[in-house]
Write a protein that holds these residues in place. Structure first.
Motif, PDB file in Angstrom:
ATOM      1  N   CYS A  35     -10.120  -7.997   0.262  1.00 18.31           N
ATOM      2  CA  CYS A  35      -8.986  -8.128  -0.674  1.00 18.31           C
ATOM      3  C   CYS A  35      -7.684  -8.788   0.274  1.00 18.31           C
ATOM      4  O   CYS A  35      -7.081  -9.971  -0.155  1.00 18.31           O
ATOM      5  N   PRO A  42       0.677  -1.166  -0.115  1.00 21.01           N
ATOM      6  CA  PRO A  42       0.121  -0.032  -0.111  1.00 21.01           C
ATOM      7  C   PRO A  42       0.941   1.329  -0.013  1.00 21.01           C
ATOM      8  O   PRO A  42       0.477   2.290  -0.727  1.00 21.01           O
ATOM      9  N   SER A  56      -4.639   0.167  -6.476  1.00 23.99           N
ATOM     10  CA  SER A  56      -5.290   1.148  -7.305  1.00 23.99           C
ATOM     11  C   SER A  56      -5.155   0.966  -8.649  1.00 23.99           C
ATOM     12  O   SER A  56      -6.103   0.952  -9.530  1.00 23.99           O
ATOM     13  N   MET A  98     -12.815  -3.909  -0.763  1.00 25.07           N
ATOM     14  CA  MET A  98     -11.388  -3.689  -0.166  1.00 25.07           C
ATOM     15  C   MET A  98     -11.184  -4.519   1.193  1.00 25.07           C
ATOM     16  O   MET A  98     -10.247  -5.117   1.346  1.00 25.07           O
ATOM     17  N   ARG A 134      -6.934  -2.234 -10.026  1.00 25.22           N
ATOM     18  CA  ARG A 134      -8.469  -1.924 -10.187  1.00 25.22           C
ATOM     19  C   ARG A 134      -8.753  -1.141 -11.276  1.00 25.22           C
ATOM     20  O   ARG A 134      -9.897  -1.567 -11.744  1.00 25.22           O
ATOM     21  N   ALA A 186      -6.085  -4.995  -4.004  1.00 24.09           N
ATOM     22  CA  ALA A 186      -6.513  -3.797  -3.537  1.00 24.09           C
ATOM     23  C   ALA A 186      -5.688  -2.555  -4.312  1.00 24.09           C
ATOM     24  O   ALA A 186      -5.821  -1.400  -3.850  1.00 24.09           O
TER      25      ALA A 186
END
Ligand code: KG4
Ligand code: ZN
Length: 397
Positions: free
Chosen positions: A366, A229, A341, A363, A344, A339
């Motif tokens: 995931c 992340p 970005s 979310m 997705r 998850a």
């Protein structure tokens, strides 16, 4: 109707959830251990299993409380809804961590006198997109915020009553056979998924998993922990075209993946080419020499290369399957990297380009969670499969 308590302790999340009928999530509690592993910049197995031991009972209590289920001496009291089975992710994972969840699940199943179901963690990731919060179903059906999670009303059978909407929900679009992609810290695998409980492996990484490559790239760029992340967020600030990084195994016909070359290229861009090899290698530069702009650009270039590789392989898999006369009705993603970005965004383009629905988990489903374990267990039970108190914890897949 089923009301299943799921437990998940395969790596560094201690999780418990209650799921009704394999779909409606009444509670989903996850206790992450990021704070414990941060200074080591990776999961330390001994620390993980000790933390699971400390957290598993409070996490279970919280999941039951949120679902409106009360136990007294191991038995549900009053007209509180009854758990019909206990499920646990028992493979693959860190053995010490798995054992905590498996032992807790056995104790609960034995004391409640209900079946125990051992669930494959990877197969559960492939099922996560089918889950929905019961509360959201309530909203869609126009009942407003009746908050079934906290105060479920009970039906004659003692189950929480949730109004189910059938309008355009994920599960309605998740049609089998599906092309499945699990992208996690330990796996990058393509499957033909013929039902919730059946999947055939058609491609896998030959070295690093994509999540692992993200975690290592975050260390190379000093982007923070947890790596995936943090790197995703950093990449959003950079220009992916500022630097070009390689996409591996794209020239041959294989459906396998390779991410170690991408990681090494990033290392050399950041630190220069080393003098010497292995532990003794000396690099001309360090990541401290990077300007904030350059750091973000390199993160963006890494993200572009990693995610484009996944998309290209998904498209290639569609082509290979269709050449073999095997049609799939949907694409389903799962695992922590789902998850991401950019992934997705890019799978939505793929959906339009190829005219095939792409299902991505919400979310909270995931990353590692227990709702996916409880959801999948419903299908095992529906097929007549459950385990007994000899259920083993198995480290490898
Ligand atoms: O599925 P998961 O929670 O655990 C495993 O089964 O491995 O996946 C964890 C992985 C980690 O490698 C983490 O860095 C990665 O998923 N991850 C991400 C993102 N969020 C988590 N990778 C890229 N972008 C993200 N947003
Ligand atoms: Zn996982």
């Amino acid at each position: 109707m089923s009301l299943i308590l799921g437990l998940e302790t395969s790596c560094d999340e201690t999780a418990a959830a209650v799921v009704q009928d394999g779909r409606w999530v009444l509670s989903n509690v996850v206790s992450t251990q990021n704070d414990l592993h941060e200074k080591y910049r990776g999961v330390v197995p001994e620390i993980a299993s000790r933390a699971h031991l400390e957290r598993i009972l409070p996490v279970i209590d919280e999941a039951l409380a949120q679902a409106g289920i009360v136990f007294s001496s191991g038995t549900a009291i009053d007209d509180s809804p009854r758990i019909t089975a206990i499920s646990v992710g028992n493979r693959p994972g860190l053995i010490g961590s798995l054992l905590v969840g498996v032992s807790a699940a056995k104790a609960l199943a034995w004391s409640l006198g209900v079946p125990i179901v051992g669930v494959d963690h990877i197969q559960a990731h492939l099922y996560a997109a089918a889950l929905e919060f019961a509360e959201d179903a309530d909203h869609r059906s126009g009942r407003g915020s009746t908050v079934p999670l906290m105060t479920p009303t009970t039906s004659e059978l003692g189950f929480p009553t949730v109004t189910h909407s059938t309008s355009n929900s994920t599960q309605d679009l998740l049609k089998y056979p599906a092309l499945g992609l699990v992208v996690s810290g330990g796996h990058t695998s393509l499957f033909v998924v013929s039902s919730p409980t059946r999947a055939r492996l058609i491609g896998r990484t030959i070295d690093d998993a994509v999540g692992e490559a993200y975690d290592k790239a975050a260390v190379i760029l000093d982007a923070g922990y947890p790596g995936g992340p943090k790197l995703d967020a950093l990449a959003r600030k950079g220009n992916p075209k500022a630097e070009s990084l390689p996409r591996s195994l794209l020239s041959s016909a294989t459906l396998d993946f390779s991410f170690s070359g991408l990681k090494t290229s990033l290392l050399y861009k950041v630190r220069g080419h080393p003098i010497g090899r292995g532990e003794k290698a000396i690099f001309p530069r360090s990541n401290k020499d990077l300007s904030p702009e350059r750091r973000a650009d390199l993160a963006a270039a890494f993200q572009q290369a990693a995610i484009e590789t996944l998309i290209i392989k998904l498209e290639r898999a569609l082509d290979v399957l269709s050449q073999n006369g095997e049609s799939v009705w949907s694409i389903v993603l799962g695992g922590g990297v789902s998850a991401n970005s950019l992934l997705r965004e890019m799978v939505k383009d793929l959906e339009h380009r190829r005219g095939i629905p792409v299902l991505i988990p919400a979310m909270p489903f995931c990353l590692d969670n227990a709702a996916m374990i409880a959801g999948l267990a419903h299908h095992h039970l529906a097929e007549g499969h459950h385990d007994d108190l000899e259920l083993p914890a198995i480290a490898s897949s």
